[in-house]
Design a protein around this motif. Structure first.
Motif, PDB file in Angstrom:
ATOM      1  N   ARG A 141       0.843  -1.192   0.000  1.00 25.59           N
ATOM      2  CA  ARG A 141       0.000   0.000   0.000  1.00 25.59           C
ATOM      3  C   ARG A 141       0.884   1.251   0.000  1.00 25.59           C
ATOM      4  NH1 ARG A 141       0.258  -2.076   5.170  1.00 25.59           N
ATOM      5  NH2 ARG A 141       0.797  -0.587   6.825  1.00 25.59           N
ATOM      6  N   LEU A 142       0.244   2.383  -0.266  1.00 28.24           N
ATOM      7  CA  LEU A 142       0.896   3.685  -0.193  1.00 28.24           C
ATOM      8  C   LEU A 142       0.270   4.469   0.941  1.00 28.24           C
ATOM      9  CD1 LEU A 142       2.818   5.855  -1.513  1.00 28.24           C
ATOM     10  CD2 LEU A 142       0.800   6.627  -2.788  1.00 28.24           C
ATOM     11  N   GLU A 143       1.075   4.818   1.940  1.00 24.46           N
ATOM     12  CA  GLU A 143       0.598   5.611   3.071  1.00 24.46           C
ATOM     13  C   GLU A 143       0.916   7.083   2.815  1.00 24.46           C
ATOM     14  OE1 GLU A 143       1.274   2.337   6.665  1.00 24.46           O
ATOM     15  OE2 GLU A 143       2.666   4.018   6.427  1.00 24.46           O
ATOM     16  N   ILE A 144      -0.058   7.936   3.067  1.00 27.14           N
ATOM     17  CA  ILE A 144       0.136   9.385   2.939  1.00 27.14           C
ATOM     18  C   ILE A 144      -0.238  10.028   4.262  1.00 27.14           C
ATOM     19  CG2 ILE A 144      -0.564  11.488   1.742  1.00 27.14           C
ATOM     20  CD1 ILE A 144      -1.196   9.781  -0.702  1.00 27.14           C
ATOM     21  N   GLY A 145       0.648  10.852   4.790  1.00 23.44           N
ATOM     22  CA  GLY A 145       0.368  11.485   6.079  1.00 23.44           C
ATOM     23  C   GLY A 145       1.415  12.511   6.434  1.00 23.44           C
ATOM     24  N   GLY A 146       1.477  12.831   7.717  1.00 20.32           N
ATOM     25  CA  GLY A 146       2.415  13.853   8.155  1.00 20.32           C
ATOM     26  C   GLY A 146       2.770  13.719   9.612  1.00 20.32           C
ATOM     27  N   SER A 147       3.753  14.498  10.040  1.00 20.53           N
ATOM     28  CA  SER A 147       4.229  14.452  11.423  1.00 20.53           C
ATOM     29  C   SER A 147       5.031  15.706  11.697  1.00 20.53           C
ATOM     30  CB  SER A 147       5.096  13.203  11.650  1.00 20.53           C
ATOM     31  OG  SER A 147       6.236  13.242  10.806  1.00 20.53           O
ATOM     32  N   SER A 148       5.508  15.805  12.924  1.00 22.06           N
ATOM     33  CA  SER A 148       6.352  16.941  13.298  1.00 22.06           C
ATOM     34  C   SER A 148       7.831  16.614  13.158  1.00 22.06           C
ATOM     35  CB  SER A 148       6.057  17.354  14.741  1.00 22.06           C
ATOM     36  OG  SER A 148       6.305  16.260  15.620  1.00 22.06           O
ATOM     37  N   GLY A 149       8.170  15.343  12.902  1.00 21.09           N
ATOM     38  CA  GLY A 149       9.566  14.935  12.791  1.00 21.09           C
ATOM     39  C   GLY A 149       9.800  14.049  11.584  1.00 21.09           C
ATOM     40  N   LEU A 150      11.043  13.553  11.450  1.00 18.56           N
ATOM     41  CA  LEU A 150      11.434  12.804  10.272  1.00 18.56           C
ATOM     42  C   LEU A 150      11.011  11.342  10.279  1.00 18.56           C
ATOM     43  CD1 LEU A 150      15.090  14.052   9.611  1.00 18.56           C
ATOM     44  CD2 LEU A 150      13.026  14.648   8.355  1.00 18.56           C
ATOM     45  N   ASP A 151      10.720  10.770  11.429  1.00 22.53           N
ATOM     46  CA  ASP A 151      10.421   9.342  11.521  1.00 22.53           C
ATOM     47  C   ASP A 151       9.073   9.037  10.879  1.00 22.53           C
ATOM     48  OD1 ASP A 151      10.139   6.688  12.115  1.00 22.53           O
ATOM     49  OD2 ASP A 151      10.533   6.885  14.255  1.00 22.53           O
ATOM     50  N   SER A 152       9.084   8.333   9.749  1.00 22.75           N
ATOM     51  CA  SER A 152       7.849   8.030   9.024  1.00 22.75           C
ATOM     52  C   SER A 152       6.939   7.094   9.801  1.00 22.75           C
ATOM     53  CB  SER A 152       8.178   7.416   7.654  1.00 22.75           C
ATOM     54  OG  SER A 152       8.949   6.233   7.802  1.00 22.75           O
ATOM     55  N   HIS A 153       7.489   6.308  10.715  1.00 24.65           N
ATOM     56  CA  HIS A 153       6.660   5.401  11.513  1.00 24.65           C
ATOM     57  C   HIS A 153       5.823   6.162  12.533  1.00 24.65           C
ATOM     58  CE1 HIS A 153       7.856   1.257  10.359  1.00 24.65           C
ATOM     59  NE2 HIS A 153       8.904   1.896   9.879  1.00 24.65           N
ATOM     60  N   ALA A 154       6.225   7.380  12.839  1.00 25.59           N
ATOM     61  CA  ALA A 154       5.485   8.173  13.820  1.00 25.59           C
ATOM     62  C   ALA A 154       4.457   9.081  13.168  1.00 25.59           C
ATOM     63  CB  ALA A 154       6.468   9.015  14.642  1.00 25.59           C
ATOM     64  N   MET A 155       4.307   9.018  11.865  1.00 27.28           N
ATOM     65  CA  MET A 155       3.398   9.953  11.205  1.00 27.28           C
ATOM     66  C   MET A 155       1.940   9.562  11.414  1.00 27.28           C
ATOM     67  SD  MET A 155       3.479   9.132   7.110  1.00 27.28           S
ATOM     68  CE  MET A 155       2.877   7.581   6.430  1.00 27.28           C
ATOM     69  N   GLU A 156       1.096  10.585  11.392  1.00 28.62           N
ATOM     70  CA  GLU A 156      -0.341  10.365  11.372  1.00 28.62           C
ATOM     71  C   GLU A 156      -0.753  10.140   9.918  1.00 28.62           C
ATOM     72  OE1 GLU A 156      -2.858  13.009  13.799  1.00 28.62           O
ATOM     73  OE2 GLU A 156      -0.981  14.021  14.355  1.00 28.62           O
ATOM     74  N   LYS A 157      -1.549   9.113   9.685  1.00 33.04           N
ATOM     75  CA  LYS A 157      -1.924   8.779   8.310  1.00 33.04           C
ATOM     76  C   LYS A 157      -3.231   9.460   7.918  1.00 33.04           C
ATOM     77  CE  LYS A 157      -1.624   4.261   8.748  1.00 33.04           C
ATOM     78  NZ  LYS A 157      -1.684   2.853   8.331  1.00 33.04           N
ATOM     79  N   ALA A 158      -3.228  10.017   6.708  1.00 33.35           N
ATOM     80  CA  ALA A 158      -4.433  10.607   6.143  1.00 33.35           C
ATOM     81  C   ALA A 158      -5.144   9.622   5.239  1.00 33.35           C
ATOM     82  CB  ALA A 158      -4.087  11.866   5.352  1.00 33.35           C
ATOM     83  N   SER A 159      -4.387   8.741   4.573  1.00 37.14           N
ATOM     84  CA  SER A 159      -4.989   7.748   3.693  1.00 37.14           C
ATOM     85  C   SER A 159      -4.025   6.602   3.440  1.00 37.14           C
ATOM     86  CB  SER A 159      -5.423   8.386   2.368  1.00 37.14           C
ATOM     87  OG  SER A 159      -4.328   9.001   1.728  1.00 37.14           O
ATOM     88  N   ASP A 160      -4.592   5.418   3.145  1.00 37.51           N
ATOM     89  CA  ASP A 160      -3.849   4.239   2.704  1.00 37.51           C
ATOM     90  C   ASP A 160      -4.371   3.902   1.318  1.00 37.51           C
ATOM     91  OD1 ASP A 160      -2.242   3.163   5.139  1.00 37.51           O
ATOM     92  OD2 ASP A 160      -4.225   3.570   5.953  1.00 37.51           O
ATOM     93  N   VAL A 161      -3.475   3.951   0.318  1.00 33.49           N
ATOM     94  CA  VAL A 161      -3.917   3.851  -1.071  1.00 33.49           C
ATOM     95  C   VAL A 161      -3.346   2.592  -1.718  1.00 33.49           C
ATOM     96  CG1 VAL A 161      -4.117   5.109  -3.241  1.00 33.49           C
ATOM     97  CG2 VAL A 161      -3.768   6.375  -1.114  1.00 33.49           C
ATOM     98  N   CYS A 162      -4.162   1.928  -2.535  1.00 29.06           N
ATOM     99  CA  CYS A 162      -3.713   0.826  -3.378  1.00 29.06           C
ATOM    100  C   CYS A 162      -4.623   0.779  -4.600  1.00 29.06           C
ATOM    101  CB  CYS A 162      -3.698  -0.502  -2.626  1.00 29.06           C
ATOM    102  SG  CYS A 162      -5.306  -1.036  -1.982  1.00 29.06           S
ATOM    103  N   GLY A 163      -4.403  -0.195  -5.495  1.00 29.61           N
ATOM    104  CA  GLY A 163      -5.227  -0.296  -6.688  1.00 29.61           C
ATOM    105  C   GLY A 163      -4.466   0.085  -7.929  1.00 29.61           C
ATOM    106  N   ILE A 164      -5.196   0.453  -8.977  1.00 31.81           N
ATOM    107  CA  ILE A 164      -4.592   0.780 -10.258  1.00 31.81           C
ATOM    108  C   ILE A 164      -5.332   1.948 -10.904  1.00 31.81           C
ATOM    109  CG2 ILE A 164      -6.009  -0.942 -11.464  1.00 31.81           C
ATOM    110  CD1 ILE A 164      -3.603  -1.341 -13.368  1.00 31.81           C
ATOM    111  N   SER A 165      -4.585   2.862 -11.477  1.00 31.20           N
ATOM    112  CA  SER A 165      -5.182   3.998 -12.175  1.00 31.20           C
ATOM    113  C   SER A 165      -4.107   4.706 -12.980  1.00 31.20           C
ATOM    114  CB  SER A 165      -5.811   4.988 -11.194  1.00 31.20           C
ATOM    115  OG  SER A 165      -6.305   6.124 -11.878  1.00 31.20           O
ATOM    116  N   GLU A 166      -4.495   5.248 -14.137  1.00 35.24           N
ATOM    117  CA  GLU A 166      -3.605   6.065 -14.951  1.00 35.24           C
ATOM    118  C   GLU A 166      -4.067   7.519 -14.966  1.00 35.24           C
ATOM    119  OE1 GLU A 166      -0.760   5.169 -16.197  1.00 35.24           O
ATOM    120  OE2 GLU A 166      -0.997   3.086 -15.502  1.00 35.24           O
TER     121      GLU A 166
END
Length: 322
Positions: free
Chosen positions: A249-274
């Protein structure tokens, strides 16, 4: 530098060719042999150009400012502040740093470190869990031991695994260094630190089991312009924005620091599209897109990213706490 308090940051193919019989004298030197000399004057110095980066410190009480060369930075005596040369290149490059000279005395508390990636407030890019190297291998500390005999040549050579690298230094009294920076193109970038505020970035696992992150140090508006993540049973024929239960999947989110594991997620994306999907704004100090891949599929995502402002509040999917 495990015992050092790191500085804070306010978020704001190589082809082999035969040599001809006669070679001109200037051909013996690399293209950047005469690159500019950059003087390091700030404790946190961000660099995106090749060349020599020069720092020299003399004790403030002993320095004659009128006679001091341009490359000398007169700082207060006996400071233990940790500073850094933060290097960032284009998305499809890695960073090479050669220590042409360093005079950093171990006996007086001087210490330098090369970091494969960036470190801010104790957090790392790429994240510790996402990098293929252990943190102990990513951080290399060194200094001059003048009691050692025979003395060891002090030239050192480092290469990063992505387009970001950091040279940290703590020089309490006097010392200096010259770090030569170069950038090399790579064909399969994974982790990318963003310096452009409006661009399209391609993320792919190239069939490997690995996690890749696209990290921007600013609030950003993000849109998926094309996508192919997961198997047929997952993808179907459209984009799925609720893929938290799927391994790829593709996780999209944000945080106050560099650690991606600590980010809050806005969406989890998968599938196919052009076709380009809707924009979503991430109002956090750090915006991250993280591609998680098991290696069972050829995953790919093209992401358009730009800096977000107050006009994007109506498309905000995540607002981080201050």
């Amino acid at each position: 530098m495990k015992a050092i308090v790191f500085l804070s940051f306010s978020l704001i193919v190589l082809s082999v060719k035969g040599w001809p019989m006669v070679k001109k004298s200037f051909d013996f030197f690399p293209n950047d042999a005469y690159a500019h000399i950059h003087v390091i004057s700030d404790c946190m110095h961000v660099a995106s150009e090749p060349g020599d980066y020069v720092f020299k410190k003399v004790p403030h009480l002993m320095a004659n400012v009128k006679e001091m060369p341009l490359v000398e930075a007169a700082l207060e005596e006996s400071t233990s502040e940790v500073c850094g040369l933060y290097v960032i290149g284009e998305p499809d490059t890695i960073v090479e740093i050669t220590m042409k000279h360093y005079d950093v005395n171990c006996a007086t508390g001087g210490l330098m470190a090369f970091v494969d990636g960036w470190e801010l407030n104790g957090e790392y890019f790429p994240g510790i869990k996402d990098h293929h190297r252990e943190l102990e291998e990513r951080v290399v500390e060194f200094c001059n031991n003048y009691k050692q005999w025979p003395r060891v040549a002090n030239k050192k050579f480092f290469r990063s695994s992505q387009n970001a690298a950091l040279l940290q230094y703590r020089i309490p009294f006097r010392g200096s260094f010259i770090a030569h920076v170069r950038f090399h193109k790579i064909t399969q970038p994974c982790n990318v630190l963003v310096q452009d505020t409006a661009a399209i970035f391609n993320m792919a696992n190239f069939g490997n089991q690995r996690n890749c992150t696209l990290t921007a140090l600013f609030p950003a508006a993000v849109a998926v312009t094309s996508l192919k993540i997961g198997g047929k049973n997952v993808r179907g024929d459209k984009v799925n924005y609720d893929c938290g239960a799927f391994e790829d999947r593709l996780e999209i989110g944000g945080s106050s620091g560099l650690d991606s594991h600590a980010m809050e997620k806005a969406s989890d994306v998968c599938g196919i599209s052009e076709q380009q999907g809707p924009e979503q704004a991430i109002f956090c100090g750090v915006t991250t897109a993280r591609l998680i891949s098991t290696g069972r599929y050829q995953n790919h995502a093209a992401i358009m990213l730009r800096k977000a402002d107050e006009n994007d509040l109506d498309i905000a999917t995540l607002v981080c706490a201050l």
